[in-house]
Motif scaffolding. Sequence first.
Motif, PDB file in Angstrom:
ATOM      1  N   GLU A 227       6.636  10.443   6.223  1.00 38.51           N
ATOM      2  CA  GLU A 227       5.442  11.110   5.725  1.00 38.51           C
ATOM      3  C   GLU A 227       4.228  10.166   5.742  1.00 38.51           C
ATOM      4  O   GLU A 227       3.157  10.510   6.243  1.00 38.51           O
ATOM      5  CB  GLU A 227       5.733  11.536   4.284  1.00 38.51           C
ATOM      6  CG  GLU A 227       4.911  12.686   3.804  1.00 38.51           C
ATOM      7  CD  GLU A 227       5.373  13.101   2.403  1.00 38.51           C
ATOM      8  OE1 GLU A 227       6.053  12.300   1.722  1.00 38.51           O
ATOM      9  OE2 GLU A 227       5.037  14.216   2.010  1.00 38.51           O
ATOM     10  N   ASN A 228       4.405   8.937   5.177  1.00 31.90           N
ATOM     11  CA  ASN A 228       3.221   8.059   5.165  1.00 31.90           C
ATOM     12  C   ASN A 228       2.872   7.538   6.566  1.00 31.90           C
ATOM     13  O   ASN A 228       1.704   7.286   6.855  1.00 31.90           O
ATOM     14  CB  ASN A 228       3.251   6.976   4.065  1.00 31.90           C
ATOM     15  CG  ASN A 228       4.496   6.136   4.030  1.00 31.90           C
ATOM     16  OD1 ASN A 228       4.988   5.738   5.061  1.00 31.90           O
ATOM     17  ND2 ASN A 228       4.995   5.852   2.825  1.00 31.90           N
ATOM     18  N   LEU A 229       3.856   7.447   7.453  1.00 32.28           N
ATOM     19  CA  LEU A 229       3.546   7.017   8.824  1.00 32.28           C
ATOM     20  C   LEU A 229       2.742   8.087   9.562  1.00 32.28           C
ATOM     21  O   LEU A 229       1.812   7.781  10.308  1.00 32.28           O
ATOM     22  CB  LEU A 229       4.839   6.705   9.588  1.00 32.28           C
ATOM     23  CG  LEU A 229       5.585   5.446   9.111  1.00 32.28           C
ATOM     24  CD1 LEU A 229       6.970   5.365   9.736  1.00 32.28           C
ATOM     25  CD2 LEU A 229       4.797   4.176   9.439  1.00 32.28           C
ATOM     26  N   LYS A 230       3.099   9.364   9.307  1.00 31.63           N
ATOM     27  CA  LYS A 230       2.384  10.478   9.944  1.00 31.63           C
ATOM     28  C   LYS A 230       0.909  10.439   9.564  1.00 31.63           C
ATOM     29  O   LYS A 230       0.023  10.590  10.403  1.00 31.63           O
ATOM     30  CB  LYS A 230       2.976  11.805   9.440  1.00 31.63           C
ATOM     31  CG  LYS A 230       3.762  12.545  10.488  1.00 31.63           C
ATOM     32  CD  LYS A 230       4.197  13.909   9.978  1.00 31.63           C
ATOM     33  CE  LYS A 230       5.566  14.215  10.544  1.00 31.63           C
ATOM     34  NZ  LYS A 230       6.350  15.120   9.712  1.00 31.63           N
ATOM     35  N   ILE A 231       0.668  10.211   8.275  1.00 37.56           N
ATOM     36  CA  ILE A 231      -0.720  10.171   7.797  1.00 37.56           C
ATOM     37  C   ILE A 231      -1.458   8.998   8.445  1.00 37.56           C
ATOM     38  O   ILE A 231      -2.599   9.114   8.860  1.00 37.56           O
ATOM     39  CB  ILE A 231      -0.770  10.003   6.260  1.00 37.56           C
ATOM     40  CG1 ILE A 231       0.024  11.105   5.585  1.00 37.56           C
ATOM     41  CG2 ILE A 231      -2.193  10.020   5.751  1.00 37.56           C
ATOM     42  CD1 ILE A 231       0.190  10.861   4.091  1.00 37.56           C
ATOM     43  N   MET A 232      -0.775   7.843   8.522  1.00 39.23           N
ATOM     44  CA  MET A 232      -1.419   6.665   9.123  1.00 39.23           C
ATOM     45  C   MET A 232      -1.835   6.976  10.555  1.00 39.23           C
ATOM     46  O   MET A 232      -2.917   6.619  10.996  1.00 39.23           O
ATOM     47  CB  MET A 232      -0.461   5.476   9.119  1.00 39.23           C
ATOM     48  CG  MET A 232      -0.206   4.897   7.751  1.00 39.23           C
ATOM     49  SD  MET A 232       0.809   3.414   7.967  1.00 39.23           S
ATOM     50  CE  MET A 232       1.975   3.593   6.665  1.00 39.23           C
ATOM     51  N   LYS A 233      -0.932   7.639  11.273  1.00 41.62           N
ATOM     52  CA  LYS A 233      -1.214   7.967  12.687  1.00 41.62           C
ATOM     53  C   LYS A 233      -2.453   8.854  12.769  1.00 41.62           C
ATOM     54  O   LYS A 233      -3.343   8.625  13.585  1.00 41.62           O
ATOM     55  CB  LYS A 233       0.006   8.675  13.276  1.00 41.62           C
ATOM     56  CG  LYS A 233       0.028   8.732  14.773  1.00 41.62           C
ATOM     57  CD  LYS A 233       0.423   7.391  15.358  1.00 41.62           C
ATOM     58  CE  LYS A 233       0.023   7.259  16.800  1.00 41.62           C
ATOM     59  NZ  LYS A 233       0.176   5.922  17.322  1.00 41.62           N
TER      60      LYS A 233
ATOM     61  N   PRO B 298       0.804  -1.234   0.000  1.00 39.84           N
ATOM     62  CA  PRO B 298       0.000   0.000   0.000  1.00 39.84           C
ATOM     63  C   PRO B 298       0.836   1.284   0.000  1.00 39.84           C
ATOM     64  O   PRO B 298       0.476   2.250  -0.665  1.00 39.84           O
ATOM     65  CB  PRO B 298      -0.821  -0.121   1.286  1.00 39.84           C
ATOM     66  CG  PRO B 298      -0.884  -1.586   1.555  1.00 39.84           C
ATOM     67  CD  PRO B 298       0.365  -2.184   1.018  1.00 39.84           C
ATOM     68  N   VAL B 299       1.974   1.271   0.720  1.00 42.08           N
ATOM     69  CA  VAL B 299       2.747   2.528   0.793  1.00 42.08           C
ATOM     70  C   VAL B 299       3.655   2.729  -0.424  1.00 42.08           C
ATOM     71  O   VAL B 299       4.466   3.654  -0.437  1.00 42.08           O
ATOM     72  CB  VAL B 299       3.543   2.665   2.114  1.00 42.08           C
ATOM     73  CG1 VAL B 299       2.594   2.829   3.281  1.00 42.08           C
ATOM     74  CG2 VAL B 299       4.478   1.490   2.339  1.00 42.08           C
ATOM     75  N   SER B 300       3.497   1.889  -1.447  1.00 45.48           N
ATOM     76  CA  SER B 300       4.229   2.203  -2.688  1.00 45.48           C
ATOM     77  C   SER B 300       3.483   3.301  -3.457  1.00 45.48           C
ATOM     78  O   SER B 300       4.012   3.872  -4.399  1.00 45.48           O
ATOM     79  CB  SER B 300       4.407   0.950  -3.558  1.00 45.48           C
ATOM     80  OG  SER B 300       3.154   0.435  -3.930  1.00 45.48           O
ATOM     81  N   LEU B 301       2.248   3.614  -3.025  1.00 44.07           N
ATOM     82  CA  LEU B 301       1.502   4.707  -3.670  1.00 44.07           C
ATOM     83  C   LEU B 301       2.161   6.040  -3.336  1.00 44.07           C
ATOM     84  O   LEU B 301       2.792   6.183  -2.284  1.00 44.07           O
ATOM     85  CB  LEU B 301       0.069   4.742  -3.125  1.00 44.07           C
ATOM     86  CG  LEU B 301      -0.874   3.604  -3.488  1.00 44.07           C
ATOM     87  CD1 LEU B 301      -2.204   3.779  -2.752  1.00 44.07           C
ATOM     88  CD2 LEU B 301      -1.124   3.551  -4.996  1.00 44.07           C
ATOM     89  N   LYS B 302       1.928   7.033  -4.224  1.00 46.51           N
ATOM     90  CA  LYS B 302       2.376   8.399  -3.897  1.00 46.51           C
ATOM     91  C   LYS B 302       1.588   8.854  -2.678  1.00 46.51           C
ATOM     92  O   LYS B 302       0.420   8.457  -2.511  1.00 46.51           O
ATOM     93  CB  LYS B 302       2.031   9.325  -5.060  1.00 46.51           C
ATOM     94  CG  LYS B 302       2.979   9.227  -6.198  1.00 46.51           C
ATOM     95  CD  LYS B 302       2.711  10.417  -7.115  1.00 46.51           C
ATOM     96  CE  LYS B 302       3.457  10.223  -8.403  1.00 46.51           C
ATOM     97  NZ  LYS B 302       2.631  10.514  -9.568  1.00 46.51           N
ATOM     98  N   THR B 303       2.196   9.727  -1.867  1.00 50.41           N
ATOM     99  CA  THR B 303       1.538  10.143  -0.623  1.00 50.41           C
ATOM    100  C   THR B 303       0.125  10.654  -0.883  1.00 50.41           C
ATOM    101  O   THR B 303      -0.815  10.323  -0.159  1.00 50.41           O
ATOM    102  CB  THR B 303       2.373  11.244   0.067  1.00 50.41           C
ATOM    103  OG1 THR B 303       3.698  10.755   0.161  1.00 50.41           O
ATOM    104  CG2 THR B 303       1.842  11.574   1.436  1.00 50.41           C
ATOM    105  N   GLU B 304      -0.048  11.470  -1.959  1.00 50.61           N
ATOM    106  CA  GLU B 304      -1.396  12.047  -2.156  1.00 50.61           C
ATOM    107  C   GLU B 304      -2.431  10.962  -2.481  1.00 50.61           C
ATOM    108  O   GLU B 304      -3.585  11.053  -2.073  1.00 50.61           O
ATOM    109  CB  GLU B 304      -1.392  13.168  -3.207  1.00 50.61           C
ATOM    110  CG  GLU B 304      -1.026  12.753  -4.627  1.00 50.61           C
ATOM    111  CD  GLU B 304       0.404  13.124  -5.017  1.00 50.61           C
ATOM    112  OE1 GLU B 304       1.292  13.069  -4.136  1.00 50.61           O
ATOM    113  OE2 GLU B 304       0.637  13.450  -6.199  1.00 50.61           O
TER     114      GLU B 304
END
Length: 454
Positions: A243-249, A208-214
Amino acid sequence: MLKTNYNEFENDLGEILREFGELSNYEFSVFGNFEGDKFIVSTEINDKKCEYNYDFIFSDELEKKRLLKRYLKISLYKSLTFYFERNLPWGSLTGIRPTKLAYQYIENNEDFESKFLNELLVSKDKTEIVKKIINAQKPYYEKNDDNCDFFVGIPFCPSRCAYCSFLSNEIAKEKNIKEYIDALIKEIEGSKKLVKNLRSVYIGGGTPVSLKTEDFLRVLDAIGKVDVEYTVEAGRPDVITEENLKIMKEYGVTRVCVNPQTFSDETLQKLGRRHTAKECKEKYALVKSFGFDVNMDLIAGLIGEDFDTFKNSLDTAISLNPENITVHTLALKRGSRLRESVDRLTENEVSKMVEYAHSALEKAGYSPYYLYRQKYMAGNLENTGYAKKGKECIYNIDIMEEIAQIIASGANAVSKQVENAKNKIERVGAPKDIKTYIDKIDQVLDKKFNLYNK
Ligand SMILES: C[S@@+](CC[C@H](N)C(=O)[O-])C[C@H]1O[C@@H](n2cnc3c(N)ncnc32)[C@H](O)[C@@H]1O
Ligand code: SF4
């Protein structure tokens, strides 16, 4: 070559044969006949004959079919062990979910341990693991048709690993990512209407985190904030970022998979996983700094690895102290390029790895809490999830035991409608192909609504 007078069970018998290796030069026959209320099974392997007989008592046609299949399989298995002087860890038991069968015995007030050991000829060790799993699942195991788990599939990866048996497309080569996310969001939003009692959310893959952040953010936003167990199978350490961990949180994710598979850089390189053991440890520390629970996947029987390499990977994973460690056994189709190298690895070596994992993990405070088998597994073994007490993953339990609705979105995702009282499960799968999934998204949603609103 197998001959039987029960053609409807040919595939099931073939599954047992397959576990005994390359047998194209042998002739097998399995014939069953009733004599009064006895069922007599005669087997033959290259002129060596055996005969087995069973008391045959059944309550309805369904049970009759179940028993016929079981007795034919047990007879074939017994004659194979006699002929080749070799036992299998799971005995005559085929199929993905041994624990589900154990629950069925328990519900019928039968002694599952005795059935496993004496009738199905499952080894003592495997029976013991099943018993421990049932015990670990006690706080979570709940048969309730309103319970559901929400799965979202992202079938893209940074690169394809040589052994992988899952649907995944190399993300750099995929032209329709935006359209895929649009379709996926439509499906997620539609599917949310089907949710009753939500037990867990699981974003899996692929990676899943291979996607671009947006794009990743759009998916999380469509799911919304939840306060149940929420896993992101981030998976590959090379694409886990702050960056992606921050969004997950922010969106309430509670559990993240950081998967080493192995801590040998040599193997990682051979497999085409673009990360090192060091990067895996660093990303693990980063994920932990956000306060997530972590699962680590390892694979026993990887190409070129011996017991010591595996032991080192397992010991390293334990020393990092994640909440969950899942030990897979390499499963490769016969005839595949990688499979040939695996055959050279003795099956004993892989069983030794799996046995070591079990004892080392238990010593370190982990207990097995779910298990499944796949076809073509090295040594006819299994995949086992281990957890620290209280850290068992509800999604893994529900999907394996098939006791809750699985509302799944994404290409190749399979939704399951479960009717516990009737022991009935219906499945609806979405197309594998990304373009077809995008083009047919309205039909995909309609089919899903029909599944749940019959
Ligand atoms: C759906 S995959 C996704 C994991 C994630 N993309 C990653 O690579 O870390 C889940 C797990 O299945 C296991 N797996 C994949 N192919 C396998 C195979 N052929 N045999 C055994 N385990 C396999 C791996 O341990 C992998 O982490
Ligand atoms: S990254 Fe994971 S899902 Fe993708 S190919 Fe590798 S093992 Fe399979």
